[in-house]
Motif scaffolding. Sequence first.
Motif, PDB file in Angstrom:
ATOM      1  N   ASP A   1     -34.022 -28.015  23.112  1.00 24.52           N
ATOM      2  CA  ASP A   1     -34.559 -29.370  22.952  1.00 24.52           C
ATOM      3  C   ASP A   1     -35.968 -29.422  23.559  1.00 24.52           C
ATOM      4  N   ASP A   2     -36.552 -30.622  23.570  1.00 28.78           N
ATOM      5  CA  ASP A   2     -37.958 -30.680  23.961  1.00 28.78           C
ATOM      6  C   ASP A   2     -38.164 -30.480  25.456  1.00 28.78           C
ATOM      7  N   LEU A   3     -37.137 -30.744  26.252  1.00 28.06           N
ATOM      8  CA  LEU A   3     -37.263 -30.468  27.688  1.00 28.06           C
ATOM      9  C   LEU A   3     -37.236 -28.965  27.921  1.00 28.06           C
ATOM     10  N   TRP A   4     -36.465 -28.277  27.079  1.00 28.18           N
ATOM     11  CA  TRP A   4     -36.395 -26.823  27.186  1.00 28.18           C
ATOM     12  C   TRP A   4     -37.751 -26.215  26.851  1.00 28.18           C
ATOM     13  N   SER A   5     -38.386 -26.708  25.804  1.00 23.38           N
ATOM     14  CA  SER A   5     -39.667 -26.110  25.403  1.00 23.38           C
ATOM     15  C   SER A   5     -40.791 -26.491  26.353  1.00 23.38           C
ATOM     16  N   LEU A   6     -40.566 -27.535  27.126  1.00 18.68           N
ATOM     17  CA  LEU A   6     -41.581 -27.981  28.071  1.00 18.68           C
ATOM     18  C   LEU A   6     -41.444 -27.159  29.347  1.00 18.68           C
ATOM     19  N   LYS A   7     -42.345 -26.210  29.539  1.00 16.92           N
ATOM     20  CA  LYS A   7     -42.174 -25.360  30.716  1.00 16.92           C
ATOM     21  C   LYS A   7     -42.933 -25.906  31.914  1.00 16.92           C
ATOM     22  N   LYS A   8     -44.052 -26.546  31.643  1.00 11.56           N
ATOM     23  CA  LYS A   8     -44.856 -27.116  32.736  1.00 11.56           C
ATOM     24  C   LYS A   8     -45.096 -28.572  32.428  1.00 11.56           C
ATOM     25  N   LEU A   9     -45.179 -29.361  33.471  1.00 13.39           N
ATOM     26  CA  LEU A   9     -45.445 -30.768  33.257  1.00 13.39           C
ATOM     27  C   LEU A   9     -46.583 -31.174  34.168  1.00 13.39           C
TER      28      LEU A   9
END
Lengths: 183, 250
Positions: free
Chosen positions: A175-183
């Motif tokens: 999901d999109d949290l998974w693909s988001l590695k850095k914030l």
Amino acid sequence: MFKKFSAADASGQSILKSSVQRSIRATLLSQMNWDAETLELVWPKKEALVLVKCRDHISIYTVQGEPLFFQHFDGPFFPTLRLLQKYPSLLPKVQVDRGAIRFLLAGAHMMCPGFTSKGGWLPDADAAIPKEKAVAIFAEGKDHPCGVGLTKLSSEEIKSVNKGVGVEIVTYLGDDLWSLKKL
Amino acid sequence: MGKKKNVQPPPPSTSTLPELTADGEGNVVGEGPVVVEEAKKEGVKPLEVLYCQGELRYPIDVGCDDDLVIVCSFPPEFCEFGSSLTRCKAWLHEEHPDLFDKYYSEDALVEKTALLSTEAATKLEKDTAKKEAKAEAKARAEEERKKEAKVIVKRIERNKRKYVTSISGLEAFGIDLKKAAKLFAQKFATGASVTKTVTGGEEIVVQGDVSDEIVDMFEEANESSKESALKGVPEDNIEVVEEKKKKGGD
């Protein structure tokens, strides 16, 4: 929760007060199955915890830009899937059968029969999981957890009712949290 | 995410989770305190998780930098549910032949299909193929969209001889609007700001009539080898328009 999510949904980042950080640390220790030393490895005392507020009252907590935990309203803390895969024993384990993986990775909530069939697994009665509790979702034949969920029924109820949604998916592999590695 | 080797299977949850599992076996309980004691000293080391680096490129497998690349990023055991299975397989075969054998050897496949009825198996296969095609189509559409997208440099009359210049449509080319606005502000020594438009997008508004200069800047950024916030917009995709104030408005 994170099926559609992007960095643009984060409305602001702020470093938390150290007193708040201390209470979060205590909460994390009480809600998840680890000790202070292990938490220290993931989130060293020197590093500040950054709160990222997102749409729909989701708060993500990051350390050095890496999302580690998140929370909805004042609900329980969830570890992100990447963290959970490093420490699979953080949350109580449930397992779905192979047929359900396909739907799990599309973000569907997990239905009871997926846990009670042959490939599924639920803890026995004396270690039953109450409802509204964060769980790690494993899959038949796979070593790593592939989702984080919130139980809608207790594990005993799942066994007896055996119908409808048993565990709501909070975040899942891909999901999109998974693909988001850095914030 | 760097490539990590040496994947250990996660410990059986019984050994690290003695109080949560209902396994009443003597040896498990015996092991429990030992693990906890060890953890007291230095904390449990994280498991190393291998992530698949199999990637789907568009244009297909050309291999230059501005290709659109989708990296699978799943742990390899889940690649079969991802959208780039063929490429994941190729990657795993090259980088971790041992794991490849584990997941995709004849034995493993037989075992897997044994768990499913043949009907379900063929369905799954079809689904995977479909997913792969879908991911590719998505990548292609993205590429297409990028080609079609236009950056519009608009000169807006504010008050007879005073103008502002708005630049919209930069998002499609992956340009950091804030950085670009800063650059404009510096270059022209005027105000430049990022504002939200009515349609939901974002645009840069620069004070003064600088439309020609802005077009030149885009060209220069493309030609020079230096890093620039404005790099990546093809000249043909820039359109200059003018907006006059309606007469008799005020």
